[in-house]
Design a protein around this motif. Sequence first.
Motif, PDB file in Angstrom:
ATOM      1  N   LEU A  10       1.968 -17.833  16.135  1.00 18.15           N
ATOM      2  CA  LEU A  10       1.153 -18.339  15.035  1.00 18.15           C
ATOM      3  C   LEU A  10       1.623 -19.719  14.568  1.00 18.15           C
ATOM      4  O   LEU A  10       0.805 -20.554  14.175  1.00 18.15           O
ATOM      5  N   TYR A  11       2.918 -19.967  14.604  1.00 20.34           N
ATOM      6  CA  TYR A  11       3.420 -21.293  14.238  1.00 20.34           C
ATOM      7  C   TYR A  11       2.876 -22.359  15.187  1.00 20.34           C
ATOM      8  O   TYR A  11       2.632 -23.497  14.787  1.00 20.34           O
ATOM      9  N   ARG A  12       2.674 -21.991  16.449  1.00 15.02           N
ATOM     10  CA  ARG A  12       2.135 -22.956  17.411  1.00 15.02           C
ATOM     11  C   ARG A  12       0.713 -23.379  17.044  1.00 15.02           C
ATOM     12  O   ARG A  12       0.303 -24.517  17.319  1.00 15.02           O
ATOM     13  N   ARG A  13      -0.047 -22.495  16.397  1.00 16.15           N
ATOM     14  CA  ARG A  13      -1.468 -22.745  16.160  1.00 16.15           C
ATOM     15  C   ARG A  13      -1.789 -23.206  14.734  1.00 16.15           C
ATOM     16  O   ARG A  13      -2.845 -23.805  14.515  1.00 16.15           O
ATOM     17  N   TYR A  14      -0.890 -22.896  13.780  1.00 16.39           N
ATOM     18  CA  TYR A  14      -1.181 -23.217  12.380  1.00 16.39           C
ATOM     19  C   TYR A  14      -0.037 -24.061  11.804  1.00 16.39           C
ATOM     20  O   TYR A  14       1.096 -23.587  11.658  1.00 16.39           O
ATOM     21  N   PRO A  15      -0.305 -25.338  11.449  1.00 18.33           N
ATOM     22  CA  PRO A  15       0.751 -26.236  10.971  1.00 18.33           C
ATOM     23  C   PRO A  15       1.456 -25.777   9.703  1.00 18.33           C
ATOM     24  O   PRO A  15       2.578 -26.212   9.435  1.00 18.33           O
ATOM     25  N   ARG A  34       0.832  -1.194   0.000  1.00 20.48           N
ATOM     26  CA  ARG A  34       0.000   0.000   0.000  1.00 20.48           C
ATOM     27  C   ARG A  34       0.874   1.253   0.000  1.00 20.48           C
ATOM     28  O   ARG A  34       2.093   1.182   0.181  1.00 20.48           O
ATOM     29  N   ALA A  35       0.243   2.404  -0.153  1.00 21.62           N
ATOM     30  CA  ALA A  35       0.968   3.677  -0.202  1.00 21.62           C
ATOM     31  C   ALA A  35       1.746   3.939   1.080  1.00 21.62           C
ATOM     32  O   ALA A  35       2.770   4.627   1.060  1.00 21.62           O
ATOM     33  N   ASP A  36       1.295   3.348   2.207  1.00 18.73           N
ATOM     34  CA  ASP A  36       1.992   3.567   3.467  1.00 18.73           C
ATOM     35  C   ASP A  36       3.056   2.510   3.747  1.00 18.73           C
ATOM     36  O   ASP A  36       3.604   2.430   4.848  1.00 18.73           O
ATOM     37  N   GLY A  37       3.359   1.674   2.743  1.00 18.53           N
ATOM     38  CA  GLY A  37       4.413   0.676   2.873  1.00 18.53           C
ATOM     39  C   GLY A  37       3.994  -0.618   3.533  1.00 18.53           C
ATOM     40  O   GLY A  37       4.830  -1.499   3.750  1.00 18.53           O
ATOM     41  N   THR A  38       2.704  -0.773   3.848  1.00 15.82           N
ATOM     42  CA  THR A  38       2.231  -1.987   4.498  1.00 15.82           C
ATOM     43  C   THR A  38       1.816  -3.042   3.474  1.00 15.82           C
ATOM     44  O   THR A  38       1.512  -2.732   2.321  1.00 15.82           O
ATOM     45  N   HIS A  39       1.790  -4.304   3.920  1.00 10.94           N
ATOM     46  CA  HIS A  39       1.287  -5.391   3.088  1.00 10.94           C
ATOM     47  C   HIS A  39      -0.205  -5.201   2.828  1.00 10.94           C
ATOM     48  O   HIS A  39      -0.965  -4.889   3.759  1.00 10.94           O
ATOM     49  N   ASP A  40      -0.619  -5.414   1.596  1.00 12.76           N
ATOM     50  CA  ASP A  40      -2.042  -5.423   1.254  1.00 12.76           C
ATOM     51  C   ASP A  40      -2.503  -6.883   1.352  1.00 12.76           C
ATOM     52  O   ASP A  40      -2.540  -7.611   0.353  1.00 12.76           O
ATOM     53  N   LEU A  41      -2.857  -7.309   2.552  1.00 11.27           N
ATOM     54  CA  LEU A  41      -3.163  -8.718   2.777  1.00 11.27           C
ATOM     55  C   LEU A  41      -4.436  -9.157   2.070  1.00 11.27           C
ATOM     56  O   LEU A  41      -4.559 -10.322   1.667  1.00 11.27           O
ATOM     57  N   ASP A  42      -5.398  -8.259   1.908  1.00 11.59           N
ATOM     58  CA  ASP A  42      -6.605  -8.610   1.157  1.00 11.59           C
ATOM     59  C   ASP A  42      -6.257  -8.944  -0.291  1.00 11.59           C
ATOM     60  O   ASP A  42      -6.713  -9.958  -0.842  1.00 11.59           O
ATOM     61  N   GLU A  58      -4.834  -8.977  11.633  1.00 12.69           N
ATOM     62  CA  GLU A  58      -4.907  -8.998  10.174  1.00 12.69           C
ATOM     63  C   GLU A  58      -4.124 -10.177   9.604  1.00 12.69           C
ATOM     64  O   GLU A  58      -4.517 -10.772   8.602  1.00 12.69           O
ATOM     65  N   THR A  59      -3.027 -10.535  10.263  1.00 14.17           N
ATOM     66  CA  THR A  59      -2.223 -11.664   9.795  1.00 14.17           C
ATOM     67  C   THR A  59      -2.948 -12.976  10.021  1.00 14.17           C
ATOM     68  O   THR A  59      -2.974 -13.852   9.152  1.00 14.17           O
ATOM     69  N   ARG A  82       8.365  -2.311  18.032  1.00 13.94           N
ATOM     70  CA  ARG A  82       7.778  -1.757  19.253  1.00 13.94           C
ATOM     71  C   ARG A  82       6.272  -1.520  19.118  1.00 13.94           C
ATOM     72  O   ARG A  82       5.658  -1.022  20.053  1.00 13.94           O
ATOM     73  N   ALA A  83       5.689  -1.874  18.015  1.00 13.34           N
ATOM     74  CA  ALA A  83       4.243  -1.735  17.840  1.00 13.34           C
ATOM     75  C   ALA A  83       3.522  -2.692  18.789  1.00 13.34           C
ATOM     76  O   ALA A  83       3.868  -3.878  18.877  1.00 13.34           O
ATOM     77  N   ASP A  84       2.526  -2.186  19.505  1.00 10.32           N
ATOM     78  CA  ASP A  84       1.848  -2.978  20.528  1.00 10.32           C
ATOM     79  C   ASP A  84       1.161  -4.210  19.968  1.00 10.32           C
ATOM     80  O   ASP A  84       1.125  -5.264  20.603  1.00 10.32           O
ATOM     81  N   ASP A  85       0.587  -4.100  18.781  1.00  7.55           N
ATOM     82  CA  ASP A  85      -0.194  -5.200  18.225  1.00  7.55           C
ATOM     83  C   ASP A  85       0.533  -5.917  17.091  1.00  7.55           C
ATOM     84  O   ASP A  85      -0.094  -6.512  16.206  1.00  7.55           O
ATOM     85  N   ALA A  86       1.856  -5.869  17.112  1.00  5.38           N
ATOM     86  CA  ALA A  86       2.633  -6.520  16.051  1.00  5.38           C
ATOM     87  C   ALA A  86       2.480  -8.036  16.125  1.00  5.38           C
ATOM     88  O   ALA A  86       2.308  -8.622  17.202  1.00  5.38           O
ATOM     89  N   VAL A  87       2.549  -8.661  14.964  1.00  2.00           N
ATOM     90  CA  VAL A  87       2.410 -10.110  14.888  1.00  2.00           C
ATOM     91  C   VAL A  87       3.572 -10.797  15.609  1.00  2.00           C
ATOM     92  O   VAL A  87       4.701 -10.291  15.634  1.00  2.00           O
ATOM     93  N   ASP A  88       3.296 -11.948  16.188  1.00  2.00           N
ATOM     94  CA  ASP A  88       4.311 -12.805  16.796  1.00  2.00           C
ATOM     95  C   ASP A  88       4.305 -14.114  16.019  1.00  2.00           C
ATOM     96  O   ASP A  88       3.408 -14.948  16.177  1.00  2.00           O
ATOM     97  N   GLY A  89       5.305 -14.281  15.161  1.00  2.00           N
ATOM     98  CA  GLY A  89       5.338 -15.449  14.291  1.00  2.00           C
ATOM     99  C   GLY A  89       5.382 -16.755  15.061  1.00  2.00           C
ATOM    100  O   GLY A  89       4.761 -17.752  14.653  1.00  2.00           O
ATOM    101  N   VAL A  90       6.114 -16.781  16.175  1.00  2.00           N
ATOM    102  CA  VAL A  90       6.225 -18.016  16.951  1.00  2.00           C
ATOM    103  C   VAL A  90       4.868 -18.431  17.504  1.00  2.00           C
ATOM    104  O   VAL A  90       4.512 -19.621  17.515  1.00  2.00           O
TER     105      VAL A  90
END
Length: 373
Positions: free
Chosen positions: A219-224, A146-154, A184-185, A209-217
């Motif tokens: 998500l790996y625990r929950r999605y094979p 997107r214009a703000d440099g974020t992933h367009d996940l949709d 969103e992830t 330092r974003a409060d709601d940033a994704v934690d990959g570890v």
Amino acid sequence: MTETKNTAPSGVQPRPVVGRLPKYAAGKPPAAVLGLESFKLASNENPLGPVPAVLELLRSGLEVHRYPDTSSTLLRNALSDFLDVPAEDIVTGAGSLGALNQILAAFSGQNEDGAQDEVLYAWRSFEAYPICIGLAGAKSVQVPVRADGTHDLDAMAEAVTEHTKVVLLCTPNNPTGPALRSQETEDFIRRVPSNVVIVIDEAYQEFVRADDAVDGVELYRRYPNVMVLRTFSKAHGLAGLRVGYSISQPEVTQYLRAAATPFAVSGIAEKAAVASLENYSQVVERVQSLVDERSRVVAGLKDLGWDVPDAQGNFVWLELGPNTQEFAALTLEHALSVRAFGDEGVRVSIGEVEANTRFLEICAAYTKQPRRS
């Protein structure tokens, strides 16, 4: 004595895909300028280097004439304790890029019928992605950020097809800077078929330092089908030792071990990484000092009226468009090197305090800065 001539054919050619690949452009060293100390802000390196315990280890004269443990057992066990994940779920590689190549080799490429698998990722993102994907024999599918440099996940979810085998999510995104958010992830993961490998590339995770940033570890625990990439190159300051790793559940990891490069992580790199983990509180202090500098740089740019995407890595992104090369040349005149991307923008690593201050001074005098619309 008869001279032996080289009889190799003069028309030797690589696979056709090699000629179509973009060329990786590493960050260049700064030019020498009389009266100024030179600083390299072009490679997202940690200017503080590794913690003292690692430096002491490197001085101790390790055995370099022996092959390392190809499974990096010592490091995997240390990471297992550090991350609270099974050691069997960790596969080491030569940096996170080496770990990524192992993933691509295992899960994407050209099939027996000649059809190419698709690897989906945001763009612009890490410039090595299209190179690694092409060499694996797969097809790149790029979805613009997107214009703000974020992933367009949709848009990325809509781009998934029956040929998609791997999705790469770079967070924080290199070079634009924003990190993916947790909800969103997870929503995206649920929209992607479970047989598609989703790789969360967290090379700069320690700087977020974003409060709601994704934690990959988490998500790996929950999605094979979710895998995580991490590295010791950035926060730990071990870029030159090339040590990274992936984390995935056993049904995925078993294939990675088959595709892993033997002895990819040297014994020196393994022991240095373990020593860094053992002194992680010092790593955290060093990272925080760079985050503080990042905040100062971003605040300084915004005070000047510059439009800067949310910076969650150890760098900032300046979308300079057609002025990109001009600005990069200007920094070289001031003994700084930055990373210019064609006519898109400039990525500037957070470096030493003096380097960051000089960078802001250059920006203050530059009149073609990107502004908010």
